[in-house]
Design a protein around this motif. Sequence first.
Motif, PDB file in Angstrom:
ATOM      1  N   UNK A 120     -17.881 -20.478 -33.121  1.00  0.00           N
ATOM      2  CA  UNK A 120     -17.461 -20.675 -34.499  1.00  0.00           C
ATOM      3  C   UNK A 120     -18.386 -20.068 -35.533  1.00  0.00           C
ATOM      4  N   UNK A 121     -19.641 -19.859 -35.179  1.00  0.00           N
ATOM      5  CA  UNK A 121     -20.584 -19.288 -36.148  1.00  0.00           C
ATOM      6  C   UNK A 121     -20.727 -17.769 -35.997  1.00  0.00           C
ATOM      7  N   UNK A 122     -19.997 -17.194 -35.052  1.00  0.00           N
ATOM      8  CA  UNK A 122     -20.191 -15.775 -34.735  1.00  0.00           C
ATOM      9  C   UNK A 122     -19.707 -14.839 -35.828  1.00  0.00           C
ATOM     10  N   UNK A 123     -18.609 -15.186 -36.503  1.00  0.00           N
ATOM     11  CA  UNK A 123     -18.034 -14.259 -37.481  1.00  0.00           C
ATOM     12  C   UNK A 123     -18.985 -14.015 -38.648  1.00  0.00           C
ATOM     13  N   UNK A 124     -19.515 -15.073 -39.234  1.00  0.00           N
ATOM     14  CA  UNK A 124     -20.406 -14.861 -40.365  1.00  0.00           C
ATOM     15  C   UNK A 124     -21.700 -14.189 -39.916  1.00  0.00           C
ATOM     16  N   UNK A 125     -22.173 -14.507 -38.721  1.00  0.00           N
ATOM     17  CA  UNK A 125     -23.363 -13.820 -38.193  1.00  0.00           C
ATOM     18  C   UNK A 125     -23.128 -12.329 -38.131  1.00  0.00           C
ATOM     19  N   UNK A 126     -21.937 -11.945 -37.668  1.00  0.00           N
ATOM     20  CA  UNK A 126     -21.616 -10.521 -37.602  1.00  0.00           C
ATOM     21  C   UNK A 126     -21.603  -9.903 -38.985  1.00  0.00           C
ATOM     22  N   UNK A 127     -20.953 -10.575 -39.929  1.00  0.00           N
ATOM     23  CA  UNK A 127     -20.855 -10.038 -41.283  1.00  0.00           C
ATOM     24  C   UNK A 127     -22.235  -9.906 -41.925  1.00  0.00           C
ATOM     25  N   UNK A 128     -23.128 -10.813 -41.601  1.00  0.00           N
ATOM     26  CA  UNK A 128     -24.462 -10.798 -42.206  1.00  0.00           C
ATOM     27  C   UNK A 128     -25.356  -9.739 -41.583  1.00  0.00           C
ATOM     28  N   UNK A 156     -22.760 -22.407 -41.824  1.00  0.00           N
ATOM     29  CA  UNK A 156     -23.885 -23.324 -42.002  1.00  0.00           C
ATOM     30  C   UNK A 156     -23.666 -24.618 -41.235  1.00  0.00           C
ATOM     31  N   UNK A 157     -22.464 -25.182 -41.318  1.00  0.00           N
ATOM     32  CA  UNK A 157     -22.204 -26.449 -40.644  1.00  0.00           C
ATOM     33  C   UNK A 157     -22.213 -26.293 -39.129  1.00  0.00           C
ATOM     34  N   UNK A 158     -21.604 -25.224 -38.640  1.00  0.00           N
ATOM     35  CA  UNK A 158     -21.554 -25.036 -37.191  1.00  0.00           C
ATOM     36  C   UNK A 158     -22.924 -24.658 -36.635  1.00  0.00           C
ATOM     37  N   UNK A 159     -23.667 -23.840 -37.361  1.00  0.00           N
ATOM     38  CA  UNK A 159     -25.011 -23.470 -36.901  1.00  0.00           C
ATOM     39  C   UNK A 159     -25.925 -24.691 -36.884  1.00  0.00           C
ATOM     40  N   UNK A 160     -25.758 -25.565 -37.871  1.00  0.00           N
ATOM     41  CA  UNK A 160     -26.555 -26.791 -37.922  1.00  0.00           C
ATOM     42  C   UNK A 160     -26.219 -27.693 -36.742  1.00  0.00           C
ATOM     43  N   UNK A 170     -19.601  -8.755 -31.548  1.00  0.00           N
ATOM     44  CA  UNK A 170     -19.922  -7.608 -32.399  1.00  0.00           C
ATOM     45  C   UNK A 170     -19.151  -6.364 -31.975  1.00  0.00           C
ATOM     46  N   UNK A 171     -19.079  -6.154 -30.657  1.00  0.00           N
ATOM     47  CA  UNK A 171     -18.373  -4.983 -30.151  1.00  0.00           C
ATOM     48  C   UNK A 171     -16.879  -5.082 -30.442  1.00  0.00           C
ATOM     49  N   UNK A 172     -16.338  -6.293 -30.300  1.00  0.00           N
ATOM     50  CA  UNK A 172     -14.914  -6.494 -30.608  1.00  0.00           C
ATOM     51  C   UNK A 172     -14.642  -6.193 -32.079  1.00  0.00           C
ATOM     52  N   UNK A 173     -15.506  -6.706 -32.957  1.00  0.00           N
ATOM     53  CA  UNK A 173     -15.329  -6.454 -34.388  1.00  0.00           C
ATOM     54  C   UNK A 173     -15.412  -4.969 -34.709  1.00  0.00           C
ATOM     55  N   UNK A 216      -6.527 -13.930 -42.258  1.00  0.00           N
ATOM     56  CA  UNK A 216      -5.440 -13.276 -42.997  1.00  0.00           C
ATOM     57  C   UNK A 216      -4.928 -14.174 -44.128  1.00  0.00           C
ATOM     58  N   UNK A 217      -4.471 -13.529 -45.182  1.00  0.00           N
ATOM     59  CA  UNK A 217      -3.878 -14.275 -46.287  1.00  0.00           C
ATOM     60  C   UNK A 217      -4.862 -14.740 -47.337  1.00  0.00           C
ATOM     61  N   UNK A 218      -6.164 -14.538 -47.126  1.00  0.00           N
ATOM     62  CA  UNK A 218      -7.162 -14.939 -48.116  1.00  0.00           C
ATOM     63  C   UNK A 218      -7.753 -13.696 -48.775  1.00  0.00           C
ATOM     64  N   UNK A 219      -8.184 -13.860 -50.012  1.00  0.00           N
ATOM     65  CA  UNK A 219      -8.922 -12.771 -50.633  1.00  0.00           C
ATOM     66  C   UNK A 219     -10.260 -12.645 -49.920  1.00  0.00           C
ATOM     67  N   UNK A 220     -10.830 -11.459 -49.964  1.00  0.00           N
ATOM     68  CA  UNK A 220     -12.092 -11.234 -49.263  1.00  0.00           C
ATOM     69  C   UNK A 220     -13.190 -12.161 -49.782  1.00  0.00           C
ATOM     70  N   UNK A 221     -13.292 -12.317 -51.083  1.00  0.00           N
ATOM     71  CA  UNK A 221     -14.355 -13.145 -51.664  1.00  0.00           C
ATOM     72  C   UNK A 221     -14.212 -14.596 -51.227  1.00  0.00           C
ATOM     73  N   UNK A 222     -12.995 -15.146 -51.315  1.00  0.00           N
ATOM     74  CA  UNK A 222     -12.778 -16.535 -50.905  1.00  0.00           C
ATOM     75  C   UNK A 222     -13.040 -16.727 -49.419  1.00  0.00           C
ATOM     76  N   UNK A 223     -12.637 -15.728 -48.632  1.00  0.00           N
ATOM     77  CA  UNK A 223     -12.819 -15.833 -47.184  1.00  0.00           C
ATOM     78  C   UNK A 223     -14.294 -15.806 -46.808  1.00  0.00           C
ATOM     79  N   UNK A 224     -15.077 -14.949 -47.438  1.00  0.00           N
ATOM     80  CA  UNK A 224     -16.489 -14.834 -47.078  1.00  0.00           C
ATOM     81  C   UNK A 224     -17.263 -16.070 -47.518  1.00  0.00           C
ATOM     82  N   UNK A 225     -16.902 -16.647 -48.672  1.00  0.00           N
ATOM     83  CA  UNK A 225     -17.557 -17.874 -49.132  1.00  0.00           C
ATOM     84  C   UNK A 225     -17.238 -19.027 -48.180  1.00  0.00           C
TER      85      UNK A 225
END
Length: 233
Positions: A81-89, A123-127, A161-164, A107-116
């Motif tokens: 669950x924490x992999x996507x934001x790790x990749x983006x960062x 943060x919650x899943x990494x914690x 990462x490779x999949x992304x 899908x269906x979200x604006x990029x800004x809303x999705x990244x926030x």
Amino acid sequence: MLSHSISHSRLMRESTERVQTALQSSDVNEQLIARRILENPAAWSQWECEHSNLMRQLANCGLQRAQLAALKHATFRLLHGKALFQYMRRSEVRGVARKQVMAHFRPGRSYVNAIVAEHNVYLRKACSYLCTSHVGSTVVADPTFLDPMQRYEELYTEYFNMYCNTLVETPDSRAVSQGALLPLLKKQLNEYRWAILDPRRAQLWLRREAEIRVPTGDTQRLPALGARFKGRG
């Protein structure tokens, strides 16, 4: 290893103490995760509620063996669950390519809303991942939460990462070539997952894997698959 299951109250106590300890960790990433959760009352409240529900599921397992299996499955889910934001960062993907990746998963979200939103989820899943890893390795003292789980995290990060990277439109053949390596990485992940969930039957396999990965006098640890690919240019 513990011979009895752990209560919900102890699971929560161990978890909150682990978050507090992370503030003084030598790992800067751990410090950052703990600080972002603890310094924001709303974030702490949401994390505590979600984590408490997760710990209650574990506490309700009853038998120690069932609880340990559930703890491992929960740790896998948190790691994924924490992999996507790790990749983006961490990735070098920028601009339109970043939007392509985020649109694929959210899908269906604006990029800004999705990244926030993804940052908050991260943060919650990494914690919680810090906490379940602590319970598994220190409280339960199950050795699979050490090297095998850490190796699984390395492989999953490389796989994700490779999949992304294959989602990003590119004029060269790198994404296609990396995509061809995905089945091999997935096979390795399944092997490690099996070994973590059933370490007794996997003892010989785990020992062989550990021996392969230990560098000796004139050997070096093999580079990751992605690194080998990049090295070929």
